[in-house]
Motif scaffolding. Structure first.
Motif, short mmCIF file in Angstrom:
data_model
loop_
_atom_site.label_atom_id
_atom_site.label_comp_id
_atom_site.label_asym_id
_atom_site.label_seq_id
_atom_site.Cartn_x
_atom_site.Cartn_y
_atom_site.Cartn_z
N UNK A 256 0.83 -1.20 0.00
CA UNK A 256 0.00 0.00 0.00
C UNK A 256 0.87 1.26 0.00
N UNK A 257 0.41 2.35 -0.64
CA UNK A 257 1.20 3.59 -0.65
C UNK A 257 1.56 4.12 0.73
N UNK A 258 0.79 3.73 1.76
CA UNK A 258 1.07 4.21 3.11
C UNK A 258 1.97 3.26 3.91
N UNK A 259 2.35 2.14 3.31
CA UNK A 259 3.22 1.18 4.00
C UNK A 259 4.67 1.60 3.80
N UNK A 260 5.01 2.79 4.25
CA UNK A 260 6.33 3.36 3.98
C UNK A 260 7.47 2.57 4.62
N UNK A 261 7.22 2.06 5.83
CA UNK A 261 8.27 1.29 6.51
C UNK A 261 8.58 0.01 5.74
N UNK A 262 7.54 -0.65 5.25
CA UNK A 262 7.73 -1.88 4.47
C UNK A 262 8.52 -1.59 3.20
N UNK A 263 8.21 -0.48 2.54
CA UNK A 263 8.92 -0.11 1.32
C UNK A 263 10.38 0.21 1.60
N UNK A 264 10.64 0.96 2.65
CA UNK A 264 12.02 1.29 3.01
C UNK A 264 12.81 0.02 3.34
N UNK A 265 12.17 -0.91 4.05
CA UNK A 265 12.82 -2.18 4.39
C UNK A 265 13.11 -2.99 3.14
N UNK A 266 12.17 -3.00 2.20
CA UNK A 266 12.34 -3.76 0.96
C UNK A 266 13.49 -3.22 0.13
N UNK A 267 13.57 -1.90 0.02
CA UNK A 267 14.65 -1.28 -0.77
C UNK A 267 16.01 -1.63 -0.18
N UNK A 268 16.12 -1.48 1.13
CA UNK A 268 17.39 -1.78 1.80
C UNK A 268 17.76 -3.27 1.66
N UNK A 269 16.76 -4.14 1.80
CA UNK A 269 17.00 -5.59 1.71
C UNK A 269 17.46 -5.98 0.31
N UNK B 11 3.33 1.08 -7.77
CA UNK B 11 2.57 2.01 -6.93
C UNK B 11 1.36 2.54 -7.70
N UNK B 12 0.21 2.37 -7.12
CA UNK B 12 -1.01 2.85 -7.78
C UNK B 12 -0.97 4.37 -7.98
N UNK B 13 -1.61 4.80 -9.06
CA UNK B 13 -1.65 6.23 -9.38
C UNK B 13 -2.35 7.01 -8.27
N UNK B 14 -1.97 8.27 -8.14
CA UNK B 14 -2.55 9.12 -7.11
C UNK B 14 -4.03 9.41 -7.39
N UNK B 15 -4.74 9.75 -6.34
CA UNK B 15 -6.15 10.09 -6.45
C UNK B 15 -6.31 11.42 -7.19
N UNK B 16 -7.27 11.45 -8.11
CA UNK B 16 -7.61 12.71 -8.79
C UNK B 16 -8.61 13.44 -7.91
N UNK B 17 -8.19 14.54 -7.33
CA UNK B 17 -9.03 15.27 -6.38
C UNK B 17 -9.84 16.37 -7.07
N UNK B 18 -11.12 16.47 -6.73
CA UNK B 18 -11.92 17.58 -7.26
C UNK B 18 -11.53 18.87 -6.55
N UNK C 75 -7.72 8.39 3.29
CA UNK C 75 -6.33 8.61 2.92
C UNK C 75 -6.20 8.63 1.40
N UNK C 76 -5.14 9.23 0.94
CA UNK C 76 -4.91 9.39 -0.49
C UNK C 76 -4.37 8.07 -1.03
N UNK C 77 -5.29 7.09 -1.11
CA UNK C 77 -4.88 5.72 -1.45
C UNK C 77 -4.84 5.46 -2.94
N UNK C 78 -5.44 6.31 -3.76
CA UNK C 78 -5.43 6.09 -5.20
C UNK C 78 -6.73 5.51 -5.69
N UNK C 79 -6.86 5.45 -7.02
CA UNK C 79 -8.12 5.02 -7.63
C UNK C 79 -8.52 3.62 -7.21
#
Length: 257
Positions: A75-88, A100-107, A208-212
Motif C-alpha cells: 500500500x502507498x502508506x506502508x512506507x516502513x515496508x517499502x524502506x525495508x524492501x529497498x534496503x533488503x 505504486x497505484x496512481x494518485x487520487x484525482x481530487x476535485x 487517505x490518499x490511497x489512489x483510484x
C-alpha cells in the motif's frame, strides 16, 4: 525468473496474475495476514509467506529462494515496508521495482482538508462533532483506526472494514460498537457511499490518499455532494524511491521487466 512480490493489495493481485502467465516463473508472495495469503495463492503465487518480515528475514529468504527481482506492491502508506524492501534488495544484490497505484484525482473543493498524519486528521475531524448522535466516518483502514479512536470517542466513530476475523477483531479492540462497524469488501459507488453517510449521520470523513484502486475518489465525491468535510491524509514521501524503478500499471511493469 524468480520473483518476490510483496502483497496484500489489489495491485499485488494484478502483479501476481501477470507474472503467473509465464508458467516458468517462480513467484514468492509475502503478506502479513492469512487472508492476504489466500488471495495471493488464488492469484497464482507459487509460494506464500504470511508473516511480517524484518530486513534480515528478507535477505535470508531472497538468498534461500534465489530471488532475482523484488516487486514491492504494498500500500502507498506502508512506507516502513517499502524502506525495508529497498534496503533488503540492495544488500542482497537484486533488483527492486516499486508498483505504486496512481494518485487520487481530487476535485476542486474547500471541503477537502489535507492532513500530514492520521492523528492530525482525527484532531481536525473531532471539531465537527456537535450533537450526541453525530458520527465521524473512518475510511482509512483498520490498521489506522486506533489513531482515530485515541482522539475521538469510539461511540462517535463509524468505520468500514473487510469482513474477516482479523479486521473485525481489530476494530472491536478499539471500542467501536458493533452497530458502527460496516463489514464489506470491495470499492463502492458514490451512491452507496452517500447512503451510508446519510444513514449514520456522518459529519466528517477521514480517509487517505490511497489512489483510484483504493476507492478514494468515490468516497470523496460522495462526501462532497452531501456537503460533508473530508479530512484527507496525504501520502508519505519515501526518498529512497528516487533511485529506483517505479511503475503504475501492469503495462509499465511489463516494459520495466
Amino acid at each position: 525468473m524468480r520473483y518476490m512480490v510483496m502483497s496484500g493489495t489489489s495491485d499485488s493481485t494484478k502483479v501476481i496474475k501477470f507474472l503467473h502467465e509465464d508458467e516458468d516463473n517462480f513467484i514468492l508472495a509475502t503478506t502479513v495476514t492469512d487472508y492476504g495469503a489466500k488471495i495471493a495463492e488464488n492469484a497464482g503465487a507459487t509460494e506464500v509467506i504470511s508473516k511480517a518480515l524484518k530486513e534480515e528475514d528478507f535477505i535470508d529468504v531472497i538468498k534461500q529462494k534465489n530471488i532475482d527481482i523484488l516487486i514491492d506492491a504494498t500500500h502507498p502508506f506502508a512506507s516502513v515496508a517499502t524502506e525495508t524492501a529497498i534496503s533488503s534488495a540492495q544488500k542482497a544484490g537484486i533488483r527492486y521495482i516499486r508498483y505504486e497505484r496512481a494518485s487520487t484525482i481530487l476535485p476542486e473543493s474547500d471541503l477537502i482538508i489535507k492532513a500530514p498524519t492520521f492523528e492530525d486528521a482525527a484532531i481536525k475531524a473531532k471539531e465537527y462533532l456537535v450533537e450526541d448522535d453525530d458520527k465521524i466516518m473512518h475510511l482509512a483502514g483498520v490498521m489506522r483506526l486506533a489513531t482515530t479512536t485515541d482522539v475521538i470517542d469510539a461511540q462517535h466513530v463509524v468505520t468500514r472494514v473487510l469482513p474477516n476475523n482479523f479486521s473485525i477483531t481489530k476494530t472491536q479492540e478499539t471500542g467501536v460498537p458493533a452497530e458502527n462497524i460496516i463489514a464489506m469488501q470491495g470499492t463502492y459507488s458514490k451512491e452507496l457511499n452517500m447512503a451510508l453517510m446519510k444513514e449514520y449521520n456522518v459529519k466528517a470523513v477521514i480517509t487517505k490518499e490511497s489512489g483510484e484502486s483504493g476507492g478514494a475518489e468515490t468516497k470523496i465525491n460522495a462526501a462532497i455532494e452531501l456537503n460533508i468535510p473530508v479530512i484527507l491524509v496525504t501520502r508519505p514521501e519515501i526518498k529512497e524511491l528516487e533511485n529506483h524503478t517505479v511503475v503504475r500499471s501492469v503495462e509499465e511493469l511489463e516494459q520495466a521487466l
